[in-house]
Design an enzyme around this catalytic site. Structure first.
Site, short mmCIF file in Angstrom:
data_model
loop_
_atom_site.label_atom_id
_atom_site.label_comp_id
_atom_site.label_asym_id
_atom_site.label_seq_id
_atom_site.Cartn_x
_atom_site.Cartn_y
_atom_site.Cartn_z
CG HIS A 27 -0.91 -45.70 -1.47
ND1 HIS A 27 -1.71 -45.68 -0.35
CD2 HIS A 27 -1.11 -44.52 -2.09
CE1 HIS A 27 -2.37 -44.53 -0.31
NE2 HIS A 27 -2.02 -43.82 -1.36
N PRO B 140 -12.66 -56.11 6.34
CG PRO B 140 -13.48 -54.00 6.89
CD PRO B 140 -13.73 -55.46 7.11
CE LYS C 38 -5.49 -58.99 0.00
NZ LYS C 38 -4.67 -58.47 -1.10
CE1 TYR D 57 -3.15 -53.95 3.14
CE2 TYR D 57 -2.70 -52.93 1.02
CZ TYR D 57 -3.34 -52.91 2.25
OH TYR D 57 -4.14 -51.84 2.58
#
Length: 391
Positions: free
Chosen positions: A72, A293, A297, A385
């Site tokens: 992604h 969540p 991580k 992220y």
């Protein structure tokens, strides 16, 4: 029995440590309370940072992940009836890979067994002894026999509810804990993904997350009460809530439905224990820290711990250098606290807090507007992220 490193727990942390040590010529034995089938089917996280992907590939256990993992290059934030894409590739040059934690575990188990690794599933009555000495021991019962494992070091990779951290004497650890006033109702659905990237939705009814595990399986979450009983959520109720919170119909997007294969409730908490070492026992992964969540991580932090611990043990056995072992806790905690901050921030920005008023909800929306309209703010989210901070 005798080995160099005794590992408690056959999750991704314990198995990866055993594999990396094997590549360095260091022996280990892994003890796991559950059966092999249980640990291979236990559904957990599924978003891998770039650094995690790189390490698995470097370690020679990433072949199936490369074939089956879903890469992604961004995520979508949905709020106030609008969609906003955070383009990771444009902002950082990297992305993330969706590949279930249980799939990583399967790959690691298969590799360890192929390499002749020693994994004892269904080990009972496990306890650690003499961790403050140069010869720590692990006692356990396996296949009906009581046994003892002598080792140089112990790695506590047995999760938040394991036996390693509680075995450390009172007063030796400092813990930091925050329990959130909500949980996630998670489902696995036999439904083709409705789009290629994750959707994080802030909605007046509560948070929702759209994700996937494969081209045939969708993973979805709804914010709910911590004491929620999944049985109270019928399939119709779940799909109705998901359609509403994910903004079904926006820009022509439709959420695909299918048979629900699994329902579960995940509590939300932040937890850190310091230090991550006591004598010759080192804590790693969920045994030392838990993150909500929202920031994806949990497994990535466990892998980061193991990267540091494996290198430290290699330095000790190769050169007699204890600097890496002495610095293990401080090195890991720098990253852990950065990721705690990021996970807390994502959680605070996206969830409904029933004890907060209209002012706080308007601030949430203002934060989301800023993140999606400022390149600097979007880049900060993207960098955290995809996990580029490896120090």
């Amino acid at each position: 029995m005798r080995t160099q490193v005794g590992i408690v727990g056959a999750g991704p942390a314990g198995l990866l440590l055993s594999h990396l040590l094997h590549r360095c010529g260091i022996s280990s034995v892994v003890l796991e309370a559950r059966s092999r089938r249980y640990v291979e089917e236990r559904i957990r996280a599924g978003v891998l940072e770039q650094g995690t992907v790189d390490l698995l590939n470097e370690a020679g256990v990433g072949a199936r992940m490369q074939r089956e993992g879903l890469v992604h290059h961004g995520i979508e934030l949905r709020f106030s009836g609008r969609n906003h894409r955070i383009d990771f590739a444009d902002l950082t040059g990297h992305g993330v890979t969706v590949y279930g934690q249980h799939e990583v575990v399967k790959d690691l188990i298969a590799q360890r067994l192929a390499d002749g690794g020693d994994i004892r599933f269904e080990a009972e009555e496990v306890s650690v002894q003499d961790v403050e000495t140069a010869r720590p021991r692990i006692r356990f019962r396996h296949a009906g026999r009581s046994q003892e494992l002598d080792c140089d070091f112990i790695a506590g990779c047995d999760g938040f509810h394991g036996i390693c951290r509680p075995s450390i004497p009172a007063g030796q650890l400092t813990t930091y804990d925050r329990v959130y006033p909500f949980a996630w109702l998670g489902i696995l659905a036999q439904a083709a993904p409705s789009q290629d990237e994750l959707i994080y939705a802030n909605h007046p009814d509560g948070f929702a997350l759209y994700s996937m595990r494969s081209p045939e399986i969708t993973r979805l979450y709804l914010q709910c009460r911590p004491d929620e009983d999944p049985a109270d959520w019928s399939d119709d109720r779940i799909w109705s809530a998901l359609h509403a919170r994910l903004g079904d119909g926006a820009d022509g997007w439709r959420l695909n439905e299918g048979p629900i294969l699994q329902k579960s409730v995940t509590p939300m908490r932040s937890f850190v224990t310091e230090p991550m070492r006591h004598g010759r026992m080192f804590l790693a992964g969920d045994a030392a820290h838990i993150v909500p969540p929202t920031g994806a991580k949990g497994m990535n932090l466990a892998v980061a711990d193991i990267r540091v611990l494996a290198a430290a043990l290699d330095g000790f056995y190769r050169r007699g250098d204890e600097a890496g072992l002495d610095g293990y806790s401080a090195t890991c905690l720098r990253r852990i606290w950065r990721m705690q901050r990021f996970s807390w921030w994502m959680t605070s920005m996206l969830h409904r807090f029933d004890d907060k008023g209209d002012f706080d909800q308007r601030v949430q929306l203002a934060e989301l507007e800023y993140v999606t309209s400022s390149r600097a703010a979007s880049e900060s989210l993207a960098e955290n992220y995809v996990g580029l901070m490896r120090r």
